[in-house]
Write a protein that holds these residues in place. Structure first.
Motif, PDB file in Angstrom:
ATOM      1  N   ARG A  53      13.001  -8.467  -7.831  1.00  0.00           N
ATOM      2  CA  ARG A  53      12.130  -7.292  -7.964  1.00  0.00           C
ATOM      3  C   ARG A  53      11.141  -7.544  -9.092  1.00  0.00           C
ATOM      4  NH1 ARG A  53      15.374  -2.461  -7.267  1.00  0.00           N
ATOM      5  NH2 ARG A  53      14.534  -2.552  -5.140  1.00  0.00           N
ATOM      6  N   TRP A  54       9.863  -7.304  -8.814  1.00  0.00           N
ATOM      7  CA  TRP A  54       8.806  -7.453  -9.812  1.00  0.00           C
ATOM      8  C   TRP A  54       8.094  -6.124 -10.029  1.00  0.00           C
ATOM      9  CZ3 TRP A  54       8.241 -11.489  -5.782  1.00  0.00           C
ATOM     10  CH2 TRP A  54       8.811 -12.708  -6.169  1.00  0.00           C
ATOM     11  N   ALA A  55       7.308  -6.073 -11.090  1.00  0.00           N
ATOM     12  CA  ALA A  55       6.536  -4.873 -11.398  1.00  0.00           C
ATOM     13  C   ALA A  55       5.143  -4.912 -10.778  1.00  0.00           C
ATOM     14  CB  ALA A  55       6.415  -4.706 -12.915  1.00  0.00           C
ATOM     15  N   THR A  56       4.705  -6.097 -10.386  1.00  0.00           N
ATOM     16  CA  THR A  56       3.359  -6.271  -9.814  1.00  0.00           C
ATOM     17  C   THR A  56       3.415  -7.346  -8.736  1.00  0.00           C
ATOM     18  OG1 THR A  56       2.749  -8.012 -11.384  1.00  0.00           O
ATOM     19  CG2 THR A  56       2.291  -5.726 -12.049  1.00  0.00           C
TER      20      THR A  56
ATOM     21  N   PHE B 130       5.752  -0.326  -3.790  1.00  0.00           N
ATOM     22  CA  PHE B 130       5.396   1.096  -3.781  1.00  0.00           C
ATOM     23  C   PHE B 130       5.588   1.716  -5.159  1.00  0.00           C
ATOM     24  CE2 PHE B 130       9.826   0.774  -2.327  1.00  0.00           C
ATOM     25  CZ  PHE B 130      10.493   1.721  -3.096  1.00  0.00           C
ATOM     26  N   SER B 131       4.881   2.822  -5.372  1.00  0.00           N
ATOM     27  CA  SER B 131       4.972   3.555  -6.630  1.00  0.00           C
ATOM     28  C   SER B 131       6.318   4.254  -6.730  1.00  0.00           C
ATOM     29  CB  SER B 131       3.852   4.590  -6.722  1.00  0.00           C
ATOM     30  OG  SER B 131       2.590   3.969  -6.756  1.00  0.00           O
ATOM     31  N   VAL B 132       6.867   4.250  -7.917  1.00  0.00           N
ATOM     32  CA  VAL B 132       8.137   4.917  -8.177  1.00  0.00           C
ATOM     33  C   VAL B 132       7.825   6.270  -8.807  1.00  0.00           C
ATOM     34  CG1 VAL B 132      10.361   4.774  -9.343  1.00  0.00           C
ATOM     35  CG2 VAL B 132       9.231   2.677  -8.538  1.00  0.00           C
TER      36      VAL B 132
ATOM     37  N   GLY C 141       0.775  -1.236   0.000  1.00  0.00           N
ATOM     38  CA  GLY C 141       0.000   0.000   0.000  1.00  0.00           C
ATOM     39  C   GLY C 141       0.804   1.282   0.000  1.00  0.00           C
ATOM     40  N   ASN C 142       1.970   1.281  -0.644  1.00  0.00           N
ATOM     41  CA  ASN C 142       2.778   2.506  -0.750  1.00  0.00           C
ATOM     42  C   ASN C 142       3.294   3.020   0.585  1.00  0.00           C
ATOM     43  OD1 ASN C 142       3.012   3.080  -3.554  1.00  0.00           O
ATOM     44  ND2 ASN C 142       0.944   3.912  -3.602  1.00  0.00           N
ATOM     45  N   VAL C 143       3.424   2.135   1.554  1.00  0.00           N
ATOM     46  CA  VAL C 143       3.883   2.560   2.879  1.00  0.00           C
ATOM     47  C   VAL C 143       5.201   3.329   2.803  1.00  0.00           C
ATOM     48  CG1 VAL C 143       4.727   1.748   5.122  1.00  0.00           C
ATOM     49  CG2 VAL C 143       2.676   0.733   4.112  1.00  0.00           C
ATOM     50  N   MET C 144       6.150   2.821   2.029  1.00  0.00           N
ATOM     51  CA  MET C 144       7.476   3.440   2.002  1.00  0.00           C
ATOM     52  C   MET C 144       7.452   4.887   1.530  1.00  0.00           C
ATOM     53  SD  MET C 144       9.742   1.490   3.347  1.00  0.00           S
ATOM     54  CE  MET C 144      11.067   2.645   2.982  1.00  0.00           C
ATOM     55  N   ILE C 145       6.565   5.230   0.610  1.00  0.00           N
ATOM     56  CA  ILE C 145       6.577   6.609   0.120  1.00  0.00           C
ATOM     57  C   ILE C 145       5.634   7.522   0.905  1.00  0.00           C
ATOM     58  CG2 ILE C 145       7.317   5.928  -2.185  1.00  0.00           C
ATOM     59  CD1 ILE C 145       4.438   6.457  -3.150  1.00  0.00           C
TER      60      ILE C 145
ATOM     61  N   ASP D 196       6.665   2.269 -13.223  1.00  0.00           N
ATOM     62  CA  ASP D 196       6.347   3.182 -12.127  1.00  0.00           C
ATOM     63  C   ASP D 196       5.832   2.489 -10.867  1.00  0.00           C
ATOM     64  OD1 ASP D 196       3.858   2.399 -12.982  1.00  0.00           O
ATOM     65  OD2 ASP D 196       3.165   4.416 -13.524  1.00  0.00           O
ATOM     66  N   TYR D 197       5.986   1.169 -10.804  1.00  0.00           N
ATOM     67  CA  TYR D 197       5.638   0.440  -9.580  1.00  0.00           C
ATOM     68  C   TYR D 197       6.586  -0.738  -9.439  1.00  0.00           C
ATOM     69  CZ  TYR D 197       2.860  -1.413  -5.736  1.00  0.00           C
ATOM     70  OH  TYR D 197       2.457  -1.828  -4.493  1.00  0.00           O
ATOM     71  N   ALA D 198       7.008  -0.994  -8.219  1.00  0.00           N
ATOM     72  CA  ALA D 198       7.963  -2.095  -7.990  1.00  0.00           C
ATOM     73  C   ALA D 198       7.625  -2.830  -6.705  1.00  0.00           C
ATOM     74  CB  ALA D 198       9.386  -1.552  -7.908  1.00  0.00           C
ATOM     75  N   VAL D 199       7.749  -4.129  -6.762  1.00  0.00           N
ATOM     76  CA  VAL D 199       7.625  -4.992  -5.585  1.00  0.00           C
ATOM     77  C   VAL D 199       8.993  -5.618  -5.357  1.00  0.00           C
ATOM     78  CG1 VAL D 199       6.518  -7.008  -4.579  1.00  0.00           C
ATOM     79  CG2 VAL D 199       5.196  -5.476  -6.070  1.00  0.00           C
ATOM     80  N   SER D 200       9.622  -5.282  -4.247  1.00  0.00           N
ATOM     81  CA  SER D 200      10.991  -5.709  -3.972  1.00  0.00           C
ATOM     82  C   SER D 200      11.030  -6.701  -2.825  1.00  0.00           C
ATOM     83  CB  SER D 200      11.856  -4.501  -3.606  1.00  0.00           C
ATOM     84  OG  SER D 200      11.776  -3.496  -4.601  1.00  0.00           O
ATOM     85  N   VAL D 201      11.821  -7.760  -2.996  1.00  0.00           N
ATOM     86  CA  VAL D 201      12.016  -8.756  -1.947  1.00  0.00           C
ATOM     87  C   VAL D 201      13.481  -8.727  -1.521  1.00  0.00           C
ATOM     88  CG1 VAL D 201      11.839 -11.187  -1.308  1.00  0.00           C
ATOM     89  CG2 VAL D 201      10.202 -10.202  -2.948  1.00  0.00           C
ATOM     90  N   HIS D 202      13.704  -8.551  -0.222  1.00  0.00           N
ATOM     91  CA  HIS D 202      15.052  -8.581   0.341  1.00  0.00           C
ATOM     92  C   HIS D 202      15.089  -9.616   1.466  1.00  0.00           C
ATOM     93  CE1 HIS D 202      15.432  -4.759  -1.775  1.00  0.00           C
ATOM     94  NE2 HIS D 202      16.730  -4.783  -1.537  1.00  0.00           N
ATOM     95  N   ARG D 203      16.250 -10.198   1.647  1.00  0.00           N
ATOM     96  CA  ARG D 203      16.437 -11.210   2.694  1.00  0.00           C
ATOM     97  C   ARG D 203      17.444 -10.712   3.730  1.00  0.00           C
ATOM     98  NH1 ARG D 203      15.305 -16.497   2.691  1.00  0.00           N
ATOM     99  NH2 ARG D 203      15.032 -16.522   0.407  1.00  0.00           N
ATOM    100  N   LEU D 204      17.129 -10.941   4.982  1.00  0.00           N
ATOM    101  CA  LEU D 204      18.043 -10.542   6.053  1.00  0.00           C
ATOM    102  C   LEU D 204      19.313 -11.373   5.999  1.00  0.00           C
ATOM    103  CD1 LEU D 204      18.414  -8.784   8.632  1.00  0.00           C
ATOM    104  CD2 LEU D 204      17.504 -10.713   9.927  1.00  0.00           C
TER     105      LEU D 204
END
Length: 209
Positions: free
Chosen positions: A183-186, A157-159, A125-129, A196-204
């Motif tokens: 990283r995906w677009a949806t 979030f939206s870019v 839900g665009n939390v980061m921006i 203009d939208y990205a879904v990013s996955v990071h691992r600790l």
């Protein structure tokens, strides 16, 4: 489980300063989409798939709003808690799912919020921006600290030119000990091609460098 409140009165975010709809009005938009036949659970679909693949079972929905994603994930058998600084949004979440744990807290200060460690942190839900500018790195560091070793952080979030860039996000993630996975677009895993939208996955990172 009990509801929690932790310093939310001190929270200051772009979201709280915006004129975006709150509570029931916010939920009504999603109901309208669902009534029109659209899938409103793309985030939950992706998170479920990732957790089934990784063997995880617990989720922190960070910036959970009215609980749309958290409630859906709980209905699928995952252990879920939601945290948000917006009291009106959390009130709607609690009304719909009083048995889930809803924590009222600023994502930039989770040190005393009593957030348990989880296998996956979700920022949908665009939390980061909508964070207060300058707090993004602190938020990611705090959320990384709530992950189990090798846990995953998923953010969509939206870019936008005037908001957090993906380069800035990746630098903050790296500083928090999070390694890029994909990283995906949806939310349904369309390849990211600079849109203009990205879904990013990071691992600790499992151990110090």
């Amino acid at each position: 489980m009990s509801d929690d409140a932790c310093g939310a009165q001190r929270a200051s975010t772009r979201w709280q300063k915006s004129a975006a709809p709150r509570g029931d009005e916010y939920d009504a938009r999603w109901k309208s989409l669902a009534d029109a036949g659209q899938n409103i659970h793309g985030e939950a679909d992706l998170v479920e798939s990732i957790l089934r693949e990784s063997g995880g079972h617990s989720v922190l929905d960070a910036g959970c709003g009215t609980g749309r994603v958290a409630i859906e994930l709980a209905s699928r058998g995952f252990v879920v808690a939601g945290v948000d600084a917006d009291a009106a949004m959390l009130a709607a979440a609690r009304a719909k799912a009083p048995d889930l744990r809803w924590i009222e807290a600023d994502l930039a200060d989770l040190s005393t919020a009593g957030v348990d460690r989880v296998n996956l942190v979700l920022l949908a839900g665009n939390v980061m921006i909508f964070l207060e500018p300058g707090t993004e790195a602190r938020v990611l560091a705090g959320l990384a600290g709530r992950l189990t070793p090798g846990g995953l952080l998923v953010a969509g979030f939206s870019v936008r030119p005037d908001r957090l860039s993906l380069q800035q996000y990746d630098r903050a993630a790296e500083a928090a000990g999070l390694l890029p996975v994909v990283r995906w677009a949806t939310w349904d895993r369309e390849p990211y091609d600079g849109g203009d939208y990205a879904v990013s996955v990071h691992r600790l990172r499992r151990s110090p460098r």
